[in-house]
Design a protein around this motif. Sequence first.
Motif, short mmCIF file in Angstrom:
data_model
loop_
_atom_site.label_atom_id
_atom_site.label_comp_id
_atom_site.label_asym_id
_atom_site.label_seq_id
_atom_site.Cartn_x
_atom_site.Cartn_y
_atom_site.Cartn_z
N ILE A 13 6.97 -41.85 11.49
CA ILE A 13 7.48 -41.44 10.18
C ILE A 13 8.76 -42.23 9.93
CG2 ILE A 13 6.49 -39.13 10.38
CD1 ILE A 13 9.31 -38.01 10.82
N ALA A 14 9.11 -42.40 8.63
CA ALA A 14 10.34 -43.12 8.30
C ALA A 14 11.50 -42.18 8.04
CB ALA A 14 10.11 -44.01 7.07
N ALA A 15 11.21 -41.01 7.50
CA ALA A 15 12.22 -40.00 7.19
C ALA A 15 11.51 -38.66 7.08
CB ALA A 15 12.93 -40.34 5.87
N TRP A 16 12.31 -37.59 7.04
CA TRP A 16 11.68 -36.28 6.95
C TRP A 16 12.47 -35.35 6.04
CZ3 TRP A 16 14.19 -31.91 9.02
CH2 TRP A 16 15.25 -32.17 9.89
N GLY A 17 11.81 -34.26 5.65
CA GLY A 17 12.43 -33.31 4.74
C GLY A 17 11.89 -31.92 4.97
N TRP A 18 12.21 -31.03 4.05
CA TRP A 18 11.83 -29.61 4.20
C TRP A 18 11.55 -29.04 2.82
CZ3 TRP A 18 15.38 -25.52 7.07
CH2 TRP A 18 14.64 -24.35 7.29
N ALA A 35 11.91 -28.24 15.54
CA ALA A 35 11.12 -29.10 14.66
C ALA A 35 11.89 -30.37 14.31
CB ALA A 35 10.73 -28.34 13.40
N ALA A 36 13.18 -30.22 13.98
CA ALA A 36 14.00 -31.37 13.61
C ALA A 36 14.07 -32.39 14.74
CB ALA A 36 15.39 -30.91 13.21
N GLU A 37 14.25 -31.92 15.95
CA GLU A 37 14.32 -32.84 17.09
C GLU A 37 12.99 -33.57 17.29
OE1 GLU A 37 15.67 -30.29 20.21
OE2 GLU A 37 17.65 -30.02 19.28
N ALA A 38 11.88 -32.85 17.09
CA ALA A 38 10.57 -33.50 17.20
C ALA A 38 10.39 -34.54 16.12
CB ALA A 38 9.47 -32.45 17.13
N LEU A 39 10.86 -34.24 14.91
CA LEU A 39 10.73 -35.19 13.80
C LEU A 39 11.59 -36.42 14.02
CD1 LEU A 39 10.71 -32.51 10.96
CD2 LEU A 39 8.81 -34.04 11.55
N GLU A 40 12.79 -36.23 14.55
CA GLU A 40 13.61 -37.39 14.89
C GLU A 40 12.90 -38.27 15.92
OE1 GLU A 40 16.58 -38.52 13.65
OE2 GLU A 40 16.46 -36.98 12.10
N ALA A 91 15.47 -35.37 2.42
CA ALA A 91 15.04 -34.78 1.16
C ALA A 91 14.66 -33.32 1.36
CB ALA A 91 13.85 -35.55 0.59
N ILE A 92 14.76 -32.57 0.27
CA ILE A 92 14.22 -31.21 0.24
C ILE A 92 13.19 -31.16 -0.89
CG2 ILE A 92 16.21 -30.07 1.25
CD1 ILE A 92 15.60 -29.83 -2.47
N ILE A 127 4.26 -42.46 7.98
CA ILE A 127 4.45 -41.61 6.80
C ILE A 127 5.88 -41.80 6.30
CG2 ILE A 127 4.59 -39.22 5.97
CD1 ILE A 127 2.40 -38.60 8.16
N ASP A 128 6.04 -42.08 5.03
CA ASP A 128 7.36 -42.38 4.48
C ASP A 128 8.28 -41.16 4.48
OD1 ASP A 128 6.71 -45.13 3.77
OD2 ASP A 128 5.44 -44.26 2.21
N LEU A 129 7.73 -40.00 4.13
CA LEU A 129 8.52 -38.76 4.09
C LEU A 129 7.64 -37.63 4.60
CD1 LEU A 129 11.16 -37.31 3.29
CD2 LEU A 129 10.16 -36.97 1.02
N TYR A 130 7.98 -37.10 5.78
CA TYR A 130 7.18 -36.05 6.43
C TYR A 130 7.96 -34.75 6.33
CZ TYR A 130 3.68 -34.45 9.85
OH TYR A 130 2.63 -33.82 10.49
N GLN A 131 7.37 -33.73 5.69
CA GLN A 131 8.12 -32.54 5.31
C GLN A 131 7.60 -31.28 6.01
OE1 GLN A 131 8.66 -33.07 0.64
NE2 GLN A 131 6.73 -33.91 1.39
#
Length: 332
Positions: free
Chosen positions: A160-165, A147-152, A184-185, A129-133
């Motif tokens: 995933i390639a990057a994440w946002g909120w 959540a942030a640590e899991a996303l990293e 991204a937000i 997934i390019d951007l997982y929010q």
Amino acid sequence: MPLMRELGRTGRMAGAVGMGCWAIGGHFTLHGLNDGWGDVDDAQSVRAIHTGLDLGATLFDTADAYGTGHSEDILGIALRQRRHEVVIATKFGFTYDRSTRALGDIDVSPAYIETANARSLERLGIDCIDLYQIHPGELTDDQADAAAEALEGLVERGRIAAWGWSTDNAEAARRMLVYPHFAAIQQELNVLHDGPDMLALCAETGLASLNRSPLAMGLLSGKFSVKTQFKTDDVRGAGHAWVRHFHNGRPAPEVLARLSDLRDLLTSNGRTPAQGALAWLLARSPHTFPIPGFKTEAQVRDNLGALDKGPLPAAIMADIDRVLSRPLAAAE
């Protein structure tokens, strides 16, 4: 060539107007109230997505909540042959029951993120997934950090390639900047509802601002009047307390009056009302990516026509500011 922008800290470029895929998810409920946008035709949704691709849309935003996975299913089908052309953004954080199409409690725990990510990858038919929010807009600091640590971790594993909120809380978003792949937000932003604190954060840090409700749930399309009445099968008429500008399924008359004052400015240079509203967002900040919703090819053509006309000029933006500075008339 359609207007392109750098998508925050992802390192990717994307068409400056994206496509929001909430409406194509069809029926689902939140707290027992309808949270969809009425009936949907899946074949028409696929055609509309293909129309968007042909007109320069490359950013597609969805969520596992939309139709409890149905929006992701349809987006995956539509993009299967053109995956390399697009940035796919989706969201997680609401549990759901696909059999009843009902959303449940919020869960952003690492264990749930693992499960939700796997399900979204399968529905979308992709490996990454390019951007997982994060979908819920307010979390405790402990929830957000876990959540942030899991996303990293998902980034490290290539899922995933990057994440946002998706949040309107600029200070909460600022805390996430210590994580290298927070890119991204997603904020509520439109002519009727500005978000200067979050835009200032994006300008300072290079985050992208995906703009949900860029047409104020359709109001800025200019198609509604005081006689418009949405039924309870539409999110605008379902009775949610958080729905702005609609009361008992009807547009607020004071907001319609404000739109009347803005109409000539938004439709300058041959723009439609929707194109003018999107052009306001493009002019508001170089970091914005409005993601208007759609159900038909005609809506997509109207929305993406904003790419060709570009941002509103500074003089028009100043005139709009003057109109918006006037007190909003009280509803009768």
